[in-house]
Motif scaffolding. Structure first.
Motif, PDB file in Angstrom:
ATOM      1  N   THR A 219      26.049  60.147  35.582  1.00 43.40           N
ATOM      2  CA  THR A 219      26.321  59.425  36.822  1.00 43.40           C
ATOM      3  C   THR A 219      25.433  58.191  36.925  1.00 43.40           C
ATOM      4  OG1 THR A 219      27.005  61.455  37.929  1.00 43.40           O
ATOM      5  CG2 THR A 219      26.362  59.623  39.344  1.00 43.40           C
TER       6      THR A 219
ATOM      7  N   ASP B  38      33.928  59.440  37.233  1.00 39.77           N
ATOM      8  CA  ASP B  38      32.782  60.329  37.091  1.00 39.77           C
ATOM      9  C   ASP B  38      33.232  61.770  37.347  1.00 39.77           C
ATOM     10  OD1 ASP B  38      30.165  61.139  36.731  1.00 39.77           O
ATOM     11  OD2 ASP B  38      29.545  60.655  38.787  1.00 39.77           O
ATOM     12  N   GLU B  39      33.216  62.576  36.314  1.00 41.30           N
ATOM     13  CA  GLU B  39      33.602  63.993  36.396  1.00 41.30           C
ATOM     14  C   GLU B  39      34.939  64.195  37.124  1.00 41.30           C
ATOM     15  OE1 GLU B  39      31.669  66.692  35.291  1.00 41.30           O
ATOM     16  OE2 GLU B  39      29.663  65.830  35.019  1.00 41.30           O
TER      17      GLU B  39
END
Ligand SMILES: Nc1ncnc2c1ncn2[C@@H]1O[C@H](COP(=O)(O)OP(=O)(O)O)[C@@H](O)[C@H]1O
Ligand SMILES: [Mg+2]
Length: 348
Positions: free
Chosen positions: A79, A192-193
């Motif tokens: 991140t 992100d994820e």
């Protein structure tokens, strides 16, 4: 490099969870952008939190038009890297460019072509999906407004566009997040994820959505701690551990450096193991014969050819062992990842 020369810079004070879809389009940022083959390029990129080096001299070359996984365990610095790329936090050292635009110098031009979701997508829950996108589109070029409905349709939630977001499931919010990126018609998406909080069906949908975006010629960079997801979704990967990129490249090339595993179902696994261990094959560096619940297991070093597999079979048959089944197990990214990290553990 003296500290004064470091490209230290401050980003806008955009909070996490906000979509990077508000940059204004500004042209004329140079020939370099059109010529660069890299969607993301970083050199020596470093971000520290006190003593903690969250991103450590990261060198990334992410080709255009692929799905690229930034893979690593929780706390690896995924991140943080994304936040640095988007200018949500400043780098302590290093250089970077997005779609060939050096940032922070040409940040607006770069971000006009980038869509990103950092952390969980955040929306105004009391507004509908469409109203949320209208708010975001208002800050963009005119064409963004015309992309609202196509984007909602694209991610499969047009039929729920007039429901309040507070009624959306996590999967629908993720889709709305992607739609929010798409109203900017981005060449590069940074997610992100994206699989976080999704059930298996939602993951499958997200995977298909990512692949279809790549099929359109866009580049998708996603971070994940899920090895399996990255292996299934991405063409290329960088493996990151404690801020350091350990390896990167096309998954197929990385796997070519992984060892091979033979599963052998046979009449006498104990004797079979001893027979193989006594040969040059079994004695080779990186080779190991073990007795597994499924029979004999033979690990062979990276680059082992299929002739060696045939030789193992011959050794067993010549030794009077009945071979019922012999299977070459393709090393997964996961086993490769474990090999890499355990090697690092041995010699830090
Ligand atoms: N704002 C912050 N302040 C201090 N430390 C942080 C901050 N954000 C992240 N970190 C630290 O940086 C490291 C990397 O975190 P992060 O980038 O969130 O990892 P990942 O996304 O891979 O799980 C962790 O050790 C984390 O505790
Ligand atoms: Mg994270």
């Amino acid at each position: 490099m003296p500290a004064g020369d470091l490209p230290i810079w401050k980003g806008r004070s955009t909070r996490a969870g906000e979509f990077m879809s508000t940059a204004t389009l500004s042209e004329g940022s140079g020939q370099q952008a059109r010529e660069s083959q890299w969607a993301v390029e970083t050199h020596g990129l470093t971000k520290r939190f006190g003593e903690n080096v969250a991103v450590n001299g990261v060198e990334l070359l992410i080709p255009r038009g692929c799905a690229f996984g930034y893979l690593g365990p929780n706390g690896a610095g995924k991140t943080t890297l994304i936040r640095v790329l988007l200018g949500l936090t400043h780098a302590d050292a290093g250089t970077m460019s997005l779609l060939g635009y050096a940032v922070p110098r040409h940040r607006d031009a770069a971000l006009a072509r980038v869509g990103a979701i950092v952390d969980e997508p955040r929306f105004h829950g009391h507004l509908t999906g469409r109203q949320n996108l209208q708010l975001l589109a208002a800050a963009r070029e005119r064409a963004a407004r015309d992309r609202i409905d196509p984007s909602l349709e694209r991610v499969g939630i047009l039929h729920r566009a007039d429901d309040r977001v507070s009624k959306y499931s996590m999967g629908m919010r993720q889709r709305l997040g992607v739609a929010a990126c798409l109203i900017g018609d981005p060449q590069l998406l940074i997610l992100d994820e994206p699989m976080n909080g999704l059930d298996p069906a939602g993951m499958q949908d997200m995977r298909e959505m990512i692949l279809s975006l790549v099929a359109e010629g866009r580049t998708v960079v996603l971070s994940s701690h899920l090895l399996d997801e990255v292996e299934r979704t991405c063409d290329a990967v960088a493996i990151v551990d404690r801020g350091n990129v350990i390896r990167q490249g096309p998954i197929s090339e990385l796997l070519a450096g992984a060892s091979l595993v033979l599963e052998v179902d046979c009449s006498d696994p104990d004797r079979a193991r001893a027979l193989v261990a006594a040969t040059a094959i079994g004695a080779a560096d990186g080779a190991e014969a073990t007795v597994e619940p499924t029979g004999l297991g033979v690990t062979l070093p990276a680059g082992t050819g299929l002739d060696v597999v045939a030789e193992v079979n011959r050794v067993l048959v010549d030794g009077g062992i009945s071979v019922y089944r012999l299977q070459v197990v393709q090393a997964s990214l996961e086993s490769w990842f474990l090999q890499v990290t355990s090697r690092l553990g041995e010699s830090p």
